[in-house]
Structures are given as C-alpha cells and as structure tokens.
Scaffold this active site. Sequence first.
Site, PDB file in Angstrom:
ATOM      1  N   SER A   1       0.865  -1.040   0.001  1.00 31.77           N
ATOM      2  CA  SER A   1       0.058   0.017  -0.052  1.00 31.77           C
ATOM      3  C   SER A   1       0.934   1.262   0.083  1.00 31.77           C
ATOM      4  CB  SER A   1      -0.853   0.086   1.377  1.00 31.77           C
ATOM      5  OG  SER A   1      -1.385   1.450   1.516  1.00 31.77           O
TER       6      SER A   1
ATOM      7  N   TYR B   1      -2.770  -1.848  10.679  1.00 27.75           N
ATOM      8  CA  TYR B   1      -2.831  -2.023   9.170  1.00 27.75           C
ATOM      9  C   TYR B   1      -1.583  -1.331   8.579  1.00 27.75           C
ATOM     10  CZ  TYR B   1      -4.169  -1.327   4.288  1.00 27.75           C
ATOM     11  OH  TYR B   1      -3.993  -1.451   2.905  1.00 27.75           O
TER      12      TYR B   1
END
Length: 260
Positions: free
Chosen positions: A139, A152
């Site tokens: 990400s 996360y």
Amino acid sequence: MKLHGNTVLITGGTSGIGYELAAELSKLGNKVIVTGRDQANLDATRQKLPDVHTIRSDVSDLSAIASLYQQVVGEFPELNMLINNAGIMRKINLQTHESDLSDIVREIDINLSGSIRMVMQFLPHLKTKSSAAIVNVSSGLAFVPLPISPIYSATKAAIHSFTQSLRLQLKNTNIKVIELAPPGTETPLFHGDFTAQDTGGVTPMPLKTLVRHAIAGLKKDRLEIRPGLANILKLMSRVAPDFMVRQLGRSVGLMHAERD
Ligand SMILES: NC(=O)c1ccc[n+]([C@@H]2O[C@H](COP(=O)([O-])OP(=O)(O)OC[C@H]3O[C@@H](n4cnc5c(N)ncnc54)[C@H](OP(=O)(O)O)[C@@H]3O)[C@@H](O)[C@H]2O)c1
C-alpha cells in the site's frame, strides 16, 4: 514478464483489487484461481467470471494454507504466479479499543503472516518453474502510516520490507518478486471503516485504473508498482517524513472527538 499463458493464484480475489486483477488476467489468457473466506462471494465470482476457479481458503489459517497448497498443485501443477492480495483494514483507537489481545493483531495474521506463510508454502513449487512470480500487495501506507489504522499501516510497512528481502534472497532463481503498492482505491475496503474525512478527502483511484497500472507495471518488469498517490507518498516520506506523518495523522483528532 509475459502476461499470458500463466497460471495465477490470487488470494482474496472475490472483491476489489483481487477480483479486478482476476478478471483482467483471465481476459489476457491466463488461468486464474482465486480464494476468499466467504462461500457466497466465491460463488458470485464464479458466476461473473466463469473461467476463473474459486477455492475457499483463509490465509490466516495454517491448515487452510496447507490444504490449499495440496489442492492447487494437484489440480493446477503449472501454477507459476502467486499474488498475495488478501487483506483487511480497520480503524482502531488505541486508547479506547477494548483490547482482546488476539483480535488486535487480526491484520497482522491476514495481511502480514498470511502473505509470508503463502510465500513459504508455495516457494518450493514456484522454484520448479522456468519462469515464476510472486506479487505482494502492500500500500502507499507502507511508506507513511495512516495513524487511525495503526496495525494495518504496520503490516504494509512490514510487507514492503519483507518483499525487499525476499527479492534479494531469490535473485538467483527464476522467481520475480514484485510489490504492488496501491494508493487509496475505490473498493469496499476503502470505504469500510472510513469516512471521507478519515482519508483526508482523498479521491480514491478507480479500480480499473489501478489494475491498468498494475498490469502495465508487471509487463514492464517494474519491481515496485506505485500508481498515483502511492508514488507521491514514497517520495514525500523521504523528503519530509515527519511532516507527512503529521499530515496523515490529522484524522486522529477526529477519532478522539468521536469518543468525546
Ligand atoms: N482499496 C484500497 O484503497 C487499497 C489501498 C492500498 C492497498 N490495498 C490492498 O489491496 C488488497 C485488496 O484490498 P481491496 O481494497 O481490494 O479489499 P476488498 O475489496 O475488501 O477485498 C478483500 C479481499 O480479500 C479477501 N480476504 C479478506 N481476508 C481474507 C482472508 N483471511 N483470507 C482470504 N481472503 C481474505 C476478501 O474476501 P473474504 O472477506 O470473503 O475473505 C476479499 O476477496 C489488500 O491487501 C489491501 O490492503 C487496498
């Protein structure tokens, strides 16, 4: 790498990025197998993409990974590409989270441990292929954390690091190791726990645009595919790291206000 004639296993291929990658890779002439936990989503995927094979499997379950391996290499011995895409993202207030010490690391179990275990389970098989690839989906948040999603963000930084090490350790093999670092992308995950303010009013990248970048990057042998804002986050994390963390941390105030 050539993007036809491969046999590709995509974890979490029933929604969002995994689903769209499955659709595109199948269209390009690859055999595609997708996994997910929810049987209804797997059935819906099979209906919409009849050429794509589906297998129910949870990447956070060790025995499920072992049986997935047996099934996939049994039915698709030509498997030469693994895309570690399955992931979840939660907003977590570390001050007030009613901490079940097992649940707090759920993202680590899925996003990080799941991906590492999948790599280690399938590596011996991939090494037997003349040309193979492992794609780890990280990400833009691998480069700068979004503090309202602390676990996360930590998993994505770790996946970035693991992928760099894996690439070097496999440099004398026929396995290419690629990182796909999407920016915020229009999927159920992007909206799940998050309001527009949480994500700084960022307009998510359309799913098809993201997957177009991913396919183009794979064809060009890009080791790190960082479309749009993901690339900017990487550059800015070097130029002004503290400033960037503060910028992405602005939604912490909103999260605290929600509590009060
Ligand atoms: N969308 C974004 O803004 C964005 C940005 C950067 C990176 N990413 C990354 O891109 C990847 C895909 O995200 P997405 O946005 O496409 O999310 P999504 O639409 O929510 O899809 C996630 C997929 O993963 C599956 N999954 C979740 N947990 C799983 C598990 N334990 N085992 C197997 N499959 C599992 C889900 O199916 P089941 O729930 O049925 O298992 C679903 O198919 C993730 O790694 C995410 O971190 C997304």
